[in-house]
Design a protein around this motif. Structure first.
Motif, short mmCIF file in Angstrom:
data_model
loop_
_atom_site.label_atom_id
_atom_site.label_comp_id
_atom_site.label_asym_id
_atom_site.label_seq_id
_atom_site.Cartn_x
_atom_site.Cartn_y
_atom_site.Cartn_z
N LEU A 320 0.83 -1.20 0.00
CA LEU A 320 0.00 0.00 0.00
C LEU A 320 0.87 1.25 0.00
O LEU A 320 2.09 1.20 0.18
N GLY A 321 0.19 2.40 -0.17
CA GLY A 321 0.88 3.68 -0.16
C GLY A 321 0.30 4.62 0.87
O GLY A 321 -0.69 4.31 1.55
N TRP A 322 0.91 5.83 0.93
CA TRP A 322 0.49 6.86 1.89
C TRP A 322 -0.98 7.21 1.67
O TRP A 322 -1.74 7.39 2.63
N ASP A 323 -1.41 7.25 0.40
CA ASP A 323 -2.77 7.69 0.08
C ASP A 323 -3.85 6.72 0.56
O ASP A 323 -4.98 7.13 0.85
N HIS A 324 -3.52 5.44 0.68
CA HIS A 324 -4.54 4.47 1.08
C HIS A 324 -5.08 4.77 2.48
O HIS A 324 -6.22 4.44 2.81
N THR A 325 -4.24 5.41 3.32
CA THR A 325 -4.69 5.69 4.69
C THR A 325 -5.87 6.65 4.71
O THR A 325 -6.73 6.56 5.59
N PHE A 326 -5.94 7.56 3.73
CA PHE A 326 -7.05 8.53 3.70
C PHE A 326 -8.35 7.85 3.29
O PHE A 326 -9.43 8.18 3.78
N THR A 327 -8.25 6.87 2.39
CA THR A 327 -9.45 6.13 1.98
C THR A 327 -9.98 5.30 3.15
O THR A 327 -11.18 5.28 3.43
N SER A 328 -9.08 4.63 3.86
CA SER A 328 -9.50 3.84 5.03
C SER A 328 -10.07 4.75 6.12
O SER A 328 -11.02 4.39 6.82
N GLN A 329 -9.51 5.95 6.24
CA GLN A 329 -10.02 6.94 7.21
C GLN A 329 -11.46 7.33 6.85
O GLN A 329 -12.36 7.37 7.72
N ALA A 330 -11.70 7.60 5.57
CA ALA A 330 -13.06 7.97 5.12
C ALA A 330 -14.02 6.81 5.37
O ALA A 330 -15.17 7.01 5.81
N ALA A 331 -13.56 5.59 5.13
CA ALA A 331 -14.42 4.41 5.36
C ALA A 331 -14.80 4.28 6.83
O ALA A 331 -15.96 3.99 7.17
N ASP A 332 -13.83 4.54 7.72
CA ASP A 332 -14.13 4.45 9.15
C ASP A 332 -15.15 5.51 9.56
O ASP A 332 -16.07 5.24 10.35
N LEU A 333 -15.03 6.71 9.00
CA LEU A 333 -16.02 7.75 9.33
C LEU A 333 -17.40 7.35 8.82
O LEU A 333 -18.40 7.47 9.53
N LEU A 334 -17.46 6.85 7.60
CA LEU A 334 -18.75 6.44 7.03
C LEU A 334 -19.35 5.27 7.82
O LEU A 334 -20.58 5.20 8.00
N THR A 335 -18.52 4.38 8.32
CA THR A 335 -19.01 3.29 9.16
C THR A 335 -19.64 3.84 10.44
O THR A 335 -20.71 3.39 10.87
N SER A 336 -19.02 4.85 11.02
CA SER A 336 -19.59 5.50 12.22
C SER A 336 -20.92 6.17 11.88
O SER A 336 -21.90 6.02 12.62
N ILE A 337 -20.96 6.85 10.74
CA ILE A 337 -22.19 7.55 10.34
C ILE A 337 -23.34 6.56 10.15
O ILE A 337 -24.48 6.84 10.48
N ALA A 338 -22.99 5.35 9.69
CA ALA A 338 -24.03 4.33 9.46
C ALA A 338 -24.42 3.61 10.74
O ALA A 338 -25.15 2.62 10.71
N GLY A 339 -23.92 4.10 11.88
CA GLY A 339 -24.33 3.51 13.16
C GLY A 339 -23.27 2.61 13.78
O GLY A 339 -23.54 1.94 14.77
N GLY A 340 -22.07 2.60 13.19
CA GLY A 340 -20.99 1.76 13.73
C GLY A 340 -20.32 2.39 14.93
O GLY A 340 -20.87 3.33 15.55
N PRO A 341 -19.12 1.92 15.27
CA PRO A 341 -18.39 2.45 16.43
C PRO A 341 -18.20 3.97 16.31
O PRO A 341 -18.13 4.50 15.20
N ALA A 342 -18.13 4.64 17.46
CA ALA A 342 -17.92 6.10 17.45
C ALA A 342 -16.62 6.41 16.70
O ALA A 342 -15.65 5.64 16.76
#
Ligand code: SOE
Length: 377
Positions: A320-342
């Protein structure tokens, strides 16, 4: 309101700021649905920036439906659900408070704000807001650093005694490198301490799982003026910073950050020394983790499907590269928005980092004496 992929409406996203971080976040919003199919769908709605021509070019290139030049007209729109703040630090608090008040989900680039007071106001607002809120310490999504936290928390290197942490770049080593907002206290809050030191402090507290409670600091500005728009302009922030930090359990950590470390391009380095083993990481080799859990250090290539975050990406060895961390970060936020962990790191995590940075600055003003970090529960 939380939404999932089965509901018809995608979440409208606005990114405010279109330079380096705006580009990295745009890339993340464009790719998150492809690699994290179970998170809510997003719609890249609007990219905001002050220069109308430049932000339009960027919006077209990065895949945004539209561009705008006034964030105040965007954060309250009904078609915007997520406000992602990628501006210089002096604007973080004002925009985040407005977006939270408008009921939006908010992602703020690090550091959370330029001051502890601004950070405290953001934490208070986030505590009563309907929307989720996260601060963008993206390196928590580096698989090797997430694995390091897991190994420490599992006790695989015993009781941690001391840590060596640094973040070294060299993009300011040329004394003729021009002024930028990152070199003005009024826009950046501090220099390398807030820019890179905030990453180091967040990683330290996250990997160890406990807060820093005291600091001894030293700051240095090596180049005191740089070419500005109308002649030489004073640099009003630090070029390099050093600190000795102690955690609640007595771990001692050294922090060294510089943007004038000739030859180092993006070297966030962490060495964690425990009673039965140690870990070592270098962001310039971000797929690797040095692990010594008894019997000497071995190089672990952190690309297996069961390693943190890797399931979303490629087969083993396809790094992976440096940029992949931002995509995973966005996914974690969207998971929270959908009712997942804070969301994590939360604004409270960002405030904790700001308090440590302030203690380092306070100590440096007192010739490096020990300064306790307040309220680090
Ligand atoms: C500049 O120092 C910078 O872009 C930081 O602001 C980022 O947080 C870091 O990830 C890369 O370097």
């Amino acid at each position: 309101m939380p939404t999932d992929r089965t509901s018809g409406r995608a979440l409208g996203v606005a990114v405010i700021g279109y330079s380096f971080m705006g580009k990295a976040h745009s890339n993340a919003w464009r790719n998150v649905g492809a690699f994290y199919p179970d998170v809510p769908r997003v719609r890249q709605q609007v990219l905001v920036g002050r220069d109308p021509a430049a932000v339009k070019v960027a919006a077209d290139r990065y895949g945004w439906a539209e561009s705008a030049t006034d964030w105040t007209t965007v954060v309250g729109r009904d078609d915007i659900d997520v406000v992602d703040i990628c501006t210089p630090g002096h604007l973080h608090a004002e925009i985040a408070l407005a977006a939270l008040a408008a009921g939006k989900h908010v992602l703020v680039e690090k550091p959370l704000a330029n001051t502890v007071a601004e950070s405290e106001a953001m934490v208070a607002a986030a505590g009563t807001a309907a929307g989720c809120s996260m601060v963008g310490f993206n390196y928590r999504r580096v698989p090797a650093l997430a694995l390091a936290r897991h190994l420490v928390q599992e006790g695989r290197i015993g009781r941690v005694r001391h840590v060596r942490a640094s973040y070294l770049q060299d993009w300011l080593v040329d004394e003729e490198a021009p002024m930028t907002w990152r070199l003005r206290r009024e826009s950046a809050g501090s220099g390398v301490l807030g820019d890179l030191g905030s990453h180091v402090v967040d990683q330290l507290q996250h990997v160890l799982g406990e807060p820093v409670v005291s600091a001894r600091g030293h700051l240095r500005t090596f180049v005191e003026q740089r070419p500005g728009g109308s002649g030489p302009e004073p640099v009003t922030v630090d070029d390099a910073a050093w600190a000795t930090l102690e955690t609640a359990s007595g771990v001692v950590a050294s922090l060294e950050v510089s943007r004038m470390a000739t030859g180092r391009k993006n070297g966030l380095c962490l060495e964690v020394f425990g009673s039965t083993g140690s870990l070592s990481f270098d962001l310039e080799r971000l797929n690797e983790l040095g692990v010594d859990d008894g019997g000497g250090t071995r190089r672990v290539l952190v690309t297996e499907a069961d390693h943190p975050y890797l399931a979303a990406w490629w087969p083993p060895g396809h790094v992976l590269g440096w940029d992949h961390t931002f995509t995973s970060q966005a996914a974690d936020l969207l998971t929270s928005i959908a009712g997942g962990p804070a969301p994590a790191p939360s604004f409270a995590d960002g405030l904790s980092v700001q308090r440590v940075l302030a203690a380092i600055e306070d100590s440096a003003r007192q010739d490096g004496c020990r300064v306790d970090v307040p309220d680090q529960t």
